[in-house]
Design an enzyme around this catalytic site. Structure first.
Site, PDB file in Angstrom:
ATOM      1  N   ILE A  69       0.845  -1.201   0.000  1.00  0.00           N
ATOM      2  CA  ILE A  69       0.000   0.000   0.000  1.00  0.00           C
ATOM      3  C   ILE A  69       0.883   1.256   0.000  1.00  0.00           C
ATOM      4  O   ILE A  69       0.577   2.247  -0.668  1.00  0.00           O
ATOM      5  CB  ILE A  69      -0.977  -0.012   1.197  1.00  0.00           C
ATOM      6  CG1 ILE A  69      -1.769  -1.340   1.197  1.00  0.00           C
ATOM      7  CG2 ILE A  69      -1.934   1.174   1.125  1.00  0.00           C
ATOM      8  CD1 ILE A  69      -2.564  -1.595   2.451  1.00  0.00           C
ATOM      9  N   LEU A  98      13.248  -2.614   4.157  1.00  0.00           N
ATOM     10  CA  LEU A  98      13.273  -3.615   3.066  1.00  0.00           C
ATOM     11  C   LEU A  98      13.213  -5.055   3.570  1.00  0.00           C
ATOM     12  O   LEU A  98      13.623  -5.977   2.869  1.00  0.00           O
ATOM     13  CB  LEU A  98      14.484  -3.408   2.147  1.00  0.00           C
ATOM     14  CG  LEU A  98      14.499  -2.078   1.382  1.00  0.00           C
ATOM     15  CD1 LEU A  98      15.750  -1.961   0.514  1.00  0.00           C
ATOM     16  CD2 LEU A  98      13.253  -1.913   0.507  1.00  0.00           C
ATOM     17  N   ALA A 148       5.271  -1.475   9.242  1.00  0.00           N
ATOM     18  CA  ALA A 148       4.781  -2.385  10.285  1.00  0.00           C
ATOM     19  C   ALA A 148       4.862  -3.806   9.767  1.00  0.00           C
ATOM     20  O   ALA A 148       4.858  -4.032   8.563  1.00  0.00           O
ATOM     21  CB  ALA A 148       3.330  -2.068  10.629  1.00  0.00           C
ATOM     22  N   ASN A 165       8.488  -4.056  16.835  1.00  0.00           N
ATOM     23  CA  ASN A 165       8.564  -3.356  15.543  1.00  0.00           C
ATOM     24  C   ASN A 165       7.448  -2.325  15.390  1.00  0.00           C
ATOM     25  O   ASN A 165       7.703  -1.182  15.018  1.00  0.00           O
ATOM     26  CB  ASN A 165       8.496  -4.380  14.409  1.00  0.00           C
ATOM     27  CG  ASN A 165       8.702  -3.730  13.050  1.00  0.00           C
ATOM     28  OD1 ASN A 165       9.788  -3.260  12.737  1.00  0.00           O
ATOM     29  ND2 ASN A 165       7.653  -3.672  12.252  1.00  0.00           N
ATOM     30  N   THR A 169      -6.210  -0.603  10.720  1.00  0.00           N
ATOM     31  CA  THR A 169      -6.825  -1.793  10.131  1.00  0.00           C
ATOM     32  C   THR A 169      -8.169  -2.113  10.770  1.00  0.00           C
ATOM     33  O   THR A 169      -8.392  -1.824  11.957  1.00  0.00           O
ATOM     34  CB  THR A 169      -5.881  -3.000  10.319  1.00  0.00           C
ATOM     35  OG1 THR A 169      -6.610  -4.199  10.051  1.00  0.00           O
ATOM     36  CG2 THR A 169      -5.357  -3.103  11.731  1.00  0.00           C
ATOM     37  N   TYR A 212      -1.262  -8.564  16.270  1.00  0.00           N
ATOM     38  CA  TYR A 212      -1.180  -7.555  15.195  1.00  0.00           C
ATOM     39  C   TYR A 212      -2.229  -6.455  15.414  1.00  0.00           C
ATOM     40  O   TYR A 212      -1.916  -5.263  15.413  1.00  0.00           O
ATOM     41  CB  TYR A 212      -1.384  -8.243  13.841  1.00  0.00           C
ATOM     42  CG  TYR A 212      -1.656  -7.273  12.717  1.00  0.00           C
ATOM     43  CD1 TYR A 212      -0.675  -6.382  12.289  1.00  0.00           C
ATOM     44  CD2 TYR A 212      -2.909  -7.234  12.083  1.00  0.00           C
ATOM     45  CE1 TYR A 212      -0.931  -5.480  11.268  1.00  0.00           C
ATOM     46  CE2 TYR A 212      -3.167  -6.332  11.064  1.00  0.00           C
ATOM     47  CZ  TYR A 212      -2.180  -5.456  10.668  1.00  0.00           C
ATOM     48  OH  TYR A 212      -2.440  -4.560   9.660  1.00  0.00           O
ATOM     49  N   LYS A 237      -1.875  -2.223  16.469  1.00  0.00           N
ATOM     50  CA  LYS A 237      -2.466  -1.108  15.720  1.00  0.00           C
ATOM     51  C   LYS A 237      -3.399  -0.282  16.621  1.00  0.00           C
ATOM     52  O   LYS A 237      -3.429   0.947  16.526  1.00  0.00           O
ATOM     53  CB  LYS A 237      -3.213  -1.643  14.493  1.00  0.00           C
ATOM     54  CG  LYS A 237      -2.291  -2.260  13.447  1.00  0.00           C
ATOM     55  CD  LYS A 237      -1.550  -1.198  12.652  1.00  0.00           C
ATOM     56  CE  LYS A 237      -0.635  -1.779  11.594  1.00  0.00           C
ATOM     57  NZ  LYS A 237      -0.031  -0.763  10.723  1.00  0.00           N
ATOM     58  N   PHE A 295     -11.007 -21.762   2.807  1.00  0.00           N
ATOM     59  CA  PHE A 295     -11.017 -22.009   4.257  1.00  0.00           C
ATOM     60  C   PHE A 295     -12.442 -21.905   4.811  1.00  0.00           C
ATOM     61  O   PHE A 295     -12.858 -20.844   5.269  1.00  0.00           O
ATOM     62  CB  PHE A 295     -10.102 -21.015   4.981  1.00  0.00           C
ATOM     63  CG  PHE A 295      -8.646 -21.118   4.614  1.00  0.00           C
ATOM     64  CD1 PHE A 295      -8.067 -22.343   4.309  1.00  0.00           C
ATOM     65  CD2 PHE A 295      -7.838 -19.985   4.598  1.00  0.00           C
ATOM     66  CE1 PHE A 295      -6.716 -22.434   3.993  1.00  0.00           C
ATOM     67  CE2 PHE A 295      -6.490 -20.069   4.287  1.00  0.00           C
ATOM     68  CZ  PHE A 295      -5.924 -21.298   3.973  1.00  0.00           C
ATOM     69  N   ASP A 302     -10.988 -16.341  11.685  1.00  0.00           N
ATOM     70  CA  ASP A 302     -11.655 -15.689  10.552  1.00  0.00           C
ATOM     71  C   ASP A 302     -13.137 -15.461  10.853  1.00  0.00           C
ATOM     72  O   ASP A 302     -13.909 -16.411  10.926  1.00  0.00           O
ATOM     73  CB  ASP A 302     -11.570 -16.579   9.298  1.00  0.00           C
ATOM     74  CG  ASP A 302     -10.364 -16.285   8.444  1.00  0.00           C
ATOM     75  OD1 ASP A 302      -9.754 -15.208   8.615  1.00  0.00           O
ATOM     76  OD2 ASP A 302     -10.029 -17.128   7.594  1.00  0.00           O
TER      77      ASP A 302
HETATM   78  N1  UDP Z   1      -8.904 -17.366   2.277  1.00  0.00           N
HETATM   79  C1  UDP Z   1      -9.080 -18.639   1.755  1.00  0.00           C
HETATM   80  N2  UDP Z   1      -7.983 -19.278   1.278  1.00  0.00           N
HETATM   81  C2  UDP Z   1      -6.723 -18.744   1.286  1.00  0.00           C
HETATM   82  C3  UDP Z   1      -6.560 -17.434   1.812  1.00  0.00           C
HETATM   83  C4  UDP Z   1      -7.675 -16.774   2.313  1.00  0.00           C
HETATM   84  O1  UDP Z   1     -10.182 -19.177   1.729  1.00  0.00           O
HETATM   85  O2  UDP Z   1      -5.778 -19.397   0.861  1.00  0.00           O
HETATM   86  C5  UDP Z   1     -10.080 -16.631   2.802  1.00  0.00           C
HETATM   87  C6  UDP Z   1      -9.968 -16.244   4.261  1.00  0.00           C
HETATM   88  O3  UDP Z   1     -10.518 -17.241   5.062  1.00  0.00           O
HETATM   89  C7  UDP Z   1     -10.780 -14.944   4.303  1.00  0.00           C
HETATM   90  C8  UDP Z   1     -10.632 -14.366   2.904  1.00  0.00           C
HETATM   91  O4  UDP Z   1     -10.168 -15.440   2.085  1.00  0.00           O
HETATM   92  O5  UDP Z   1     -12.129 -15.239   4.501  1.00  0.00           O
HETATM   93  C9  UDP Z   1      -9.625 -13.227   2.833  1.00  0.00           C
HETATM   94  O6  UDP Z   1      -8.424 -13.649   3.452  1.00  0.00           O
HETATM   95  P1  UDP Z   1      -7.092 -12.806   3.373  1.00  0.00           P
HETATM   96  O7  UDP Z   1      -6.020 -13.598   4.064  1.00  0.00           O
HETATM   97  O8  UDP Z   1      -6.846 -12.396   1.958  1.00  0.00           O
HETATM   98  O9  UDP Z   1      -7.406 -11.463   4.169  1.00  0.00           O
HETATM   99  P2  UDP Z   1      -7.952 -11.263   5.679  1.00  0.00           P
HETATM  100  O10 UDP Z   1      -9.438 -11.081   5.556  1.00  0.00           O
HETATM  101  O11 UDP Z   1      -7.576 -12.453   6.485  1.00  0.00           O
HETATM  102  O12 UDP Z   1      -7.266 -10.012   6.106  1.00  0.00           O
END
Ligand code: UDP
Length: 322
Positions: A11, A32, A74, A91, A116, A140, A144, A207, A282
Site C-alpha cells: 500500500i 526492506l 509495520a 517493531n 486496520t 497484530y 495497531k 477455508f 476468521d
Molecule cells: N482465504 C481462503 N484461502 C486462502 C486465503 C484466504 O479461503 O488461501 C479466505 C480467508 O478465510 C478470508 C478471505 O479469504 O475469509 C480473505 O483472506 P485474506 O487472508 O486475503 O485477508 P484477511 O481477511 O484475512 O485479512
C-alpha cells in the site's frame, strides 16, 4: 516533503506513486525486510532505515524538510503475530514511538497512519462503522489499536494532528501495471487465487464452506489499493481539521467463492479449488460502513466492481517485476 515510512510495501508504494503524481515531494524510509526496493518510484528519495534505529531517524529529519508523515512501516502477518508477539510489539509499537519522538523533536506534528479493521476484532454487527467496539483478537490488531491510543494521548499533550485509516481488504494493483502486490510468503486470497489460475500453485484452498453466509464462504470488503492511496492523500490534506479514525472500505461484501468466479471470468481460465477447514480467527462477514470517509475526506472509491479490481491484479500477475 512528505515522509512515507514503509513506502516500499504494497500500500505504501502505491501511495508514494499517487503523491508524486499529485505534485508532492516524497522521501521513503523502509528497512526492506518485507518491502521491495523496485516498488519505490524513482522520483522519490529513498532511505534504507529501520524505525528501531533512532540515530538514522534523526539524520533523516535533519537532512530533509519533512512537513508530515504517512506511516505504513509495520509487520502485518496475523498468524506470525500470534506465534511471535515480541516481534510485533517491538517493531510496530516501539518503532512508532521512536518515530513520534523524533517527529516531536523536529516539531513535525502531522501523521496519517495505516490502521486496520483488525482493531475491531470479531464483529458484533455489520456494516462495521467507526463506533464499533475495538476488541482485537490477535497481537497484530493489538499493536495497531495501541498506536491509535498513543495518537489520541499525544494529541492532548503535544497537539499531534493524526488520522488513522482503518482499511478493510486491500486488493488490486496499479492500473498502469508498474507496481503491484508481492508478499513472501503470500497469504492473501486474491493473489493466491490468481497463482492457482496461472498454474503456479496446485489449487486454492477455500477455508470453510459452512459459514453463516449465502454461499457458506467468508465475506470480505475488497478495496482497490489505488483508492487507498487516494484516501491517504486526502487525509494528509485534512490533517489539522480532523483528528481520529476513518474506515476505508467499499461497503460491498464479496465471498471467497465470488472471488474465485470473478478471477475465472477475468482470466478465462479455471481455478482448481480444494475445500479446507475454517482458518482460526476468521469472522464470517466483514464489511465497512464508509460514510465517514465520504464526509470527512471527501473520498469515494472508484473501483466498486470486484472484477475490475481483480483485472488489475491479473495484469500484474502476468507481468510482475518483483
Ligand atoms: N482465504 C481462503 N484461502 C486462502 C486465503 C484466504 O479461503 O488461501 C479466505 C480467508 O478465510 C478470508 C478471505 O479469504 O475469509 C480473505 O483472506 P485474506 O487472508 O486475503 O485477508 P484477511 O481477511 O484475512 O485479512
Amino acid at each position: 516533503m512528505i515522509l512515507v515510512t514503509g513506502g516500499a510495501g504494497y500500500i505504501g508504494s502505491h501511495t508514494v506513486k499517487h503523491l508524486l503524481d499529485n505534485g508532492y515531494q516524497v522521501v521513503v524510509a523502509d528497512n526492506l525486510i518485507y518491502g521491495h526496493y523496485e516498488a519505490v518510484d524513482s522520483r522519490a528519495k529513498f532511505v534504507h532505515a529501520d524505525l528501531a534505529d533512532i540515530i538514522s531517524l534523526q539524520k533523516l529529519f535533519e537532512t530533509n524538510k519533512i512537513e508530515a508523515v504517512i506511516h505504513f512501516a509495520a509487520f502485518a502477518y496475523v498468524g506470525e503475530s500470534v506465534k511471535e508477539p515480541e516481534k510485533y510489539y517491538f517493531n510496530n509499537v516501539i518503532g512508532t514511538l521512536n518515530l513520534l519522538n523524533v517527529m516531536l523533536m523536529h516539531h513535525v506534528k502531522k501523521i496519517v497512519f495505516s490502521s486496520t479493521c483488525a482493531t475491531y476484532g470479531e464483529p458484533i454487527y455489520t456494516p462495521i462503522d467507526e463506533n464499533h467496539p475495538q476488541n482485537p483478537i490477535n497481537p497484530y490488531g493489538h499493536t495497531k489499536l495501541m498506536i491509535e491510543q498513543i495518537f489520541s494521548d499525544y494529541e492532548k499533550a503535544y497537539q499531534l494532528e493524526h488520522i488513522a485509516l482503518r482499511y478493510f481488504n486491500a486488493a488490486g494493483c496499479s492500473a498502469d501495471g508498474t507496481i503491484g502486490e508481492s508478499h513472501t510468503p503470500e497469504t492473501h486470497l486474491i493473489p493466491l487465487v490468481l497463482k492457482a489460475v496461472k498454474g503456479e500453485r496446485a489449487n486454492i484452498q477455500v477455508f470453510g464452506t459452512d459459514y453463516d453466509t449465502p454461499d457458506g464462504t467468508c465475506i470480505r470488503d475488497y478495496i482497490h489499493v489505488e483508492d487507498l492511496a487516494l484516501a491517504h492523500r486526502l487525509a494528509l490534506e485534512k490533517l489539522g481539521t480532523y483528528n481520529g479514525c476513518v474506515n476505508l472500505g467499499t461497503g460491498i461484501g464479496t465471498s471467497v467463492r465470488e472471488i474465485i468466479t470473478a478471477a475465472e471470468e477475468v482470466s478465462g481460465k479455471k481455478c482448481p479449488v480444494e475445500y479446507a477447514p475454517r482458518r482460526a480467527g476468521d469472522p464470517a462477514k466483514l464489511f465497512a460502513a464508509n460514510l465517514k470517509a465520504k464526509e470527512i475526506l471527501g473520498w469515494k472509491p472508484s473501483y466498486t466492481d470486484i472484477k475490475e479490481i481483480i483485472r488489475t491484479a491479473w495484469n500484474w500477475e502476468l507481468n510482475r517485476r518483483y
